[in-house]
Design a protein around this motif. Structure first.
Motif, mmCIF file in Angstrom:
data_model
loop_
_atom_site.group_PDB
_atom_site.id
_atom_site.type_symbol
_atom_site.label_atom_id
_atom_site.label_comp_id
_atom_site.label_asym_id
_atom_site.label_seq_id
_atom_site.Cartn_x
_atom_site.Cartn_y
_atom_site.Cartn_z
ATOM 1 N N LEU A 1 3.311 21.297 31.226
ATOM 2 C CA LEU A 1 4.336 20.383 31.735
ATOM 3 C C LEU A 1 3.726 19.356 32.684
ATOM 4 O O LEU A 1 4.038 18.169 32.618
ATOM 5 N N ASP A 2 2.837 19.810 33.572
ATOM 6 C CA ASP A 2 2.200 18.908 34.527
ATOM 7 C C ASP A 2 1.355 17.849 33.829
ATOM 8 O O ASP A 2 1.303 16.698 34.251
ATOM 9 N N VAL B 1 8.423 28.703 25.113
ATOM 10 C CA VAL B 1 7.172 29.149 25.714
ATOM 11 C C VAL B 1 6.819 30.479 25.075
ATOM 12 O O VAL B 1 7.529 31.464 25.241
ATOM 13 N N GLU C 1 3.017 35.918 34.232
ATOM 14 C CA GLU C 1 2.362 34.971 35.142
ATOM 15 C C GLU C 1 1.385 34.078 34.387
ATOM 16 O O GLU C 1 1.292 32.882 34.656
ATOM 17 N N TYR D 1 3.451 31.630 32.403
ATOM 18 C CA TYR D 1 4.031 30.637 33.319
ATOM 19 C C TYR D 1 2.986 29.597 33.717
ATOM 20 O O TYR D 1 3.256 28.398 33.705
ATOM 21 N N ALA D 2 1.783 30.060 34.070
ATOM 22 C CA ALA D 2 0.726 29.139 34.491
ATOM 23 C C ALA D 2 0.361 28.177 33.362
ATOM 24 O O ALA D 2 0.177 26.974 33.596
ATOM 25 N N GLN D 3 0.255 28.690 32.136
ATOM 26 C CA GLN D 3 -0.072 27.814 31.018
ATOM 27 C C GLN D 3 1.065 26.827 30.741
ATOM 28 O O GLN D 3 0.831 25.648 30.484
ATOM 29 N N GLY D 4 2.297 27.301 30.785
ATOM 30 C CA GLY D 4 3.441 26.423 30.564
ATOM 31 C C GLY D 4 3.553 25.359 31.647
ATOM 32 O O GLY D 4 3.784 24.183 31.373
ATOM 33 N N ARG D 5 3.375 25.775 32.895
ATOM 34 C CA ARG D 5 3.432 24.841 34.023
ATOM 35 C C ARG D 5 2.336 23.781 33.884
ATOM 36 O O ARG D 5 2.564 22.592 34.104
ATOM 37 N N GLY D 6 1.139 24.218 33.492
ATOM 38 C CA GLY D 6 0.040 23.278 33.296
ATOM 39 C C GLY D 6 0.340 22.270 32.200
ATOM 40 O O GLY D 6 0.067 21.079 32.334
#
Length: 146
Positions: A137-138, A37, A127, A130-135
């Motif tokens: 992954l989702d 990331v 943050e 994290y939000a971009q990585g989480r998105g």
């Protein structure tokens, strides 16, 4: 992005000082699938839409924003090139390695406008990453680096 810490009398700093991604450490321990990331990517501040507005909200080129905006963009370009070259080298040296890469969208200036050298801005930077990585992954939009 992380404040230096002292461990047993030695000061340790963020790994980006020497390398962008320490894939060699993971590979030496037998890891063959890695998620990288990266919170840094250059922005595309083209004719439209305006990604990096000026102080008054009007669209400015990065050169019109001044020395620090130019330096920031150059740093991001260098960091991205080093990251991609490092991943490419690791993949060439370890044929069974799989690297998934999550990077900021080049049209999103949130992380560009935050000063990556500011320890106070690290929370916003982390943050956002994290939000971009989480998105990613989702949505299962990971990029298989090659």
């Amino acid at each position: 992005f992380f404040e230096p810490v002292s461990v047993r009398g030695r000061h340790l700093v963020d790994g980006n000082v020497g390398k962008v991604a320490h894939l060699d450490l993971a590979i030496s321990r037998g890891v063959r699938r890695v998620l990288v990331v990266s919170p840094l990517a250059p922005v595309e501040n083209g004719a439209g839409p305006c990604v990096v507005p000026g102080e008054d909200g009007t669209c400015l080129s990065l050169s019109e924003r001044g020395f620090w905006a130019i330096h920031n963009q150059a740093f991001r370009i260098e960091n991205q090139v080093r990251l991609h070259l490092g991943i490419g080298r690791a993949l060439a040296e370890t044929p069974d390695l799989r690297v998934e890469l999550v990077e900021p969208d080049r049209a999103d200036a949130t992380l560009f406008l935050a000063n990556p050298m500011s320890l106070a801005a690290r929370r916003e930077i982390l943050e956002g990453a994290y939000a971009q990585g989480r998105g990613a992954l989702d949505r299962r939009e990971l990029v298989a680096a090659a």
